[in-house]
Enzyme design. Structure first.
Site, PDB file in Angstrom:
ATOM      1  N   GLN A  86      -5.156   3.081  -5.623  1.00  0.00           N
ATOM      2  CA  GLN A  86      -4.966   1.770  -5.018  1.00  0.00           C
ATOM      3  C   GLN A  86      -6.198   1.305  -4.236  1.00  0.00           C
ATOM      4  O   GLN A  86      -7.104   2.091  -3.951  1.00  0.00           O
ATOM      5  CB  GLN A  86      -3.750   1.800  -4.095  1.00  0.00           C
ATOM      6  CG  GLN A  86      -2.433   1.973  -4.847  1.00  0.00           C
ATOM      7  CD  GLN A  86      -1.236   1.851  -3.942  1.00  0.00           C
ATOM      8  OE1 GLN A  86      -0.585   2.819  -3.601  1.00  0.00           O
ATOM      9  NE2 GLN A  86      -0.920   0.619  -3.546  1.00  0.00           N
ATOM     10  N   HIS A  87      -6.203   0.028  -3.908  1.00  0.00           N
ATOM     11  CA  HIS A  87      -7.117  -0.608  -2.957  1.00  0.00           C
ATOM     12  C   HIS A  87      -8.524  -0.859  -3.471  1.00  0.00           C
ATOM     13  O   HIS A  87      -9.250  -1.648  -2.867  1.00  0.00           O
ATOM     14  CB  HIS A  87      -7.239   0.198  -1.652  1.00  0.00           C
ATOM     15  CG  HIS A  87      -5.950   0.644  -1.057  1.00  0.00           C
ATOM     16  ND1 HIS A  87      -4.905  -0.220  -0.802  1.00  0.00           N
ATOM     17  CD2 HIS A  87      -5.530   1.872  -0.660  1.00  0.00           C
ATOM     18  CE1 HIS A  87      -3.903   0.456  -0.261  1.00  0.00           C
ATOM     19  NE2 HIS A  87      -4.248   1.723  -0.174  1.00  0.00           N
ATOM     20  N   ASP A 242      -0.788   4.136  -7.734  1.00  0.00           N
ATOM     21  CA  ASP A 242      -0.475   5.536  -8.039  1.00  0.00           C
ATOM     22  C   ASP A 242       0.776   6.033  -7.325  1.00  0.00           C
ATOM     23  O   ASP A 242       1.587   6.771  -7.919  1.00  0.00           O
ATOM     24  CB  ASP A 242      -1.671   6.446  -7.735  1.00  0.00           C
ATOM     25  CG  ASP A 242      -2.286   6.227  -6.359  1.00  0.00           C
ATOM     26  OD1 ASP A 242      -1.736   5.444  -5.555  1.00  0.00           O
ATOM     27  OD2 ASP A 242      -3.328   6.852  -6.087  1.00  0.00           O
TER      28      ASP A 242
END
Length: 482
Positions: A86-87, A242
């Protein structure tokens, strides 16, 4: 177009529909090809990713192609979904070309930018109220603010911003139009400009991060929505972050709390409540089924065990033996495991500390026990923060590399004060992505009911005194009450 139904083996004419799940993590890309009805794994492949906290996304694409080849290709699959870290900030120009290397979740150069963003909106409480997430260095919005302040030319050239799984799904579709980028609620909720509760982007927060600029964002799909097709005609699922993909792979339901011990420690709980934590510790993320996934992430996970083992000069089996030979509480020895700074609480410059040392308790066994208990107590801290926002955690599911530790498995129920279920080790992010892919084929109200692997449940008498000991030592590490 390839026939996507084929005999499982010679002499068996029962046909199966195949789906593929992809996990593009920080370290590697993994692919599982599964039976769409049962989840049975037919074949798999993997390929490494380069090290570093900023990576050219094209390396992910190369690794994906290698992993797909290792899995025997995708010509015979009916649907594909991507789960990913992520991110990560992926910036594209108007032609869809990558502008600069992606900044990953673990790149902390945006710490100051995150603090500035918090102040710009009027404080952490306002961010929590608006979107349920308070920016820290990992959050995409903080990385975009860093880009705007330090690489203005790249910020000006950014026509679209997406996340790793968005970009890979888009590449699989073969599109070159940035207007066809797609994402899902789970990954969008980690950006800092999307509300998991309302299910909508907050474009003013994107503009705040980008100093007035407003690049395109991926269209947010529902849990079983389609992001198009691959060149071979397979349906593309919406993908997922995830943690949400892992929850889907584990079949987690409301009341389940997943404790994942990988490079970082992650505590998440499936539920219906969207938290608004003004401390910014509990992130109001979404799951991959339409529910909420409140989540707390630490920077220090299983590597804490590796560091303690290295300090003692032992392997992991001996570390387990030593830890289990010592009494609960390690005779007063406490490790606060902020070895790489910390995210929960948000202390990027913190260091770890070993407290309570005496001439009597400074033994290898007690140090090993303190390492295991300190790591688990840091996760119990996360669990307490989630529970404080009205999210019940009735069952603990322990996964990740750290769950292979016998000491972790046996001591965890004592620290958490409840039974701990440990599933058979597996690639649950990849499996969750595959389950989502199967769901896109049926468009049913719920994902297919895949059979989970064997699960072992561990129990132990609660040791609240160990948590109390940790809580007394924790403020000393934070520089309080000294």
């Amino acid at each position: 177009m390839a026939d996507r139904r084929f005999p499982r083996r010679a002499g068996n004419f029962a046909c199966v529909t195949l789906v593929a799940g992809i996990d593009s993590s920080t370290q590697s890309c993994k692919v599982l090809v599964c039976d769409a009805d049962t989840g049975a794994i037919e074949r798999s492949g993997t390929a490494p990713h380069p090290d570093g906290t900023e990576v050219d996304p094209r390396h992910w694409w190369t690794a994906l192609q290698s992993a797909v080849e290792g899995a025997g290709g995708l010509d015979d699959v009916a649907a594909v979904s991507v789960g990913a870290q992520q991110h990560g900030m992926v910036c594209l120009d108007e032609s869809g070309d990558v502008i600069r290397d992606a900044l990953l979740w673990n790149d902390t150069r945006s710490s100051e930018a995150a603090a500035d963003l918090v102040d710009d909106l009027g404080g952490a409480a306002e961010w929590a109220k608006r979107i349920g997430v308070v920016p820290v260095a990992a959050i995409t919005a903080a990385k975009l603010r860093w880009l705007a302040d330090h690489e203005a030319e790249h910020a000006a050239a950014t026509a679209a911003v997406c996340l790793p799984h968005d970009w890979l799904t888009w590449r699989l579709s073969g599109s070159i139009d940035i207007g066809t980028l797609h994402t899902d609620r789970s990954d969008a909720s980690g950006t800092g400009y999307f509300s998991a509760e309302s299910g909508a982007y907050q474009f003013d927060l994107l503009e705040l991060a980008m100093r007035g600029r407003r690049p395109q964002l991926p269209t947010v799909l529902g849990p079983s929505g389609s992001a198009g097709q691959t060149a071979n005609g397979a349906t593309l699922g919406p993908g997922a972050g995830d943690n949400a993909a892992a929850a889907l792979g584990l079949g987690a339901q409301p009341g389940d709390c997943i404790v994942s011990l990988g490079t970082s420690g992650v505590v998440s709980a499936v539920g219906h409540t969207a938290p608004h934590d003004p401390e910014g510790i509990v992130a109001g993320f979404a799951d991959a089924t339409g529910r909420q996934l409140p989540l707390v992430c630490t920077l220090n996970g299983a590597p804490v065990l590796a560091a303690v083992a290295a300090m003692l000069g032992v392997d992991f089996d001996e570390l387990d033996r030593l830890a289990l030979s010592a009494p609960a509480g390690a005779e007063g020895l406490t490790l606060v495991p902020y070895l790489e700074g910390e995210r929960s609480p948000n202390l990027p410059n913190a260091t770890g500390a070993l407290h309570g040392m005496t001439a009597r308790n400074l033994t290898s066994a007690n140090i090993a026990r303190a390492g295991v208990e300190g790591l688990l107590c840091s996760l119990a801290y996360c669990l307490d923060k989630i529970s404080a926002h009205g999210v019940d955690a009735e069952r603990i599911i322990l996964v990740g590399g750290g769950a292979r530790s016998k000491a972790i498995r046996e001591i965890a129920p004592a620290i958490f004060g409840r039974p701990v279920a440990v599933p058979t080790p597996g690639e649950y992010v990849t499996l969750g992505a595959a389950r989502q892919a199967a769901w896109t084929l049926t468009r049913a109200d719920a994902p297919p009911d895949w059979t989970a692997g064997d699960t072992t449940t561990y129990t132990a008498a609660p040791t609240p005194e160990v948590l109390d000991q940790y809580r007394r030592a924790q403020p000393l590490t934070l520089g309080q009450g000294v």
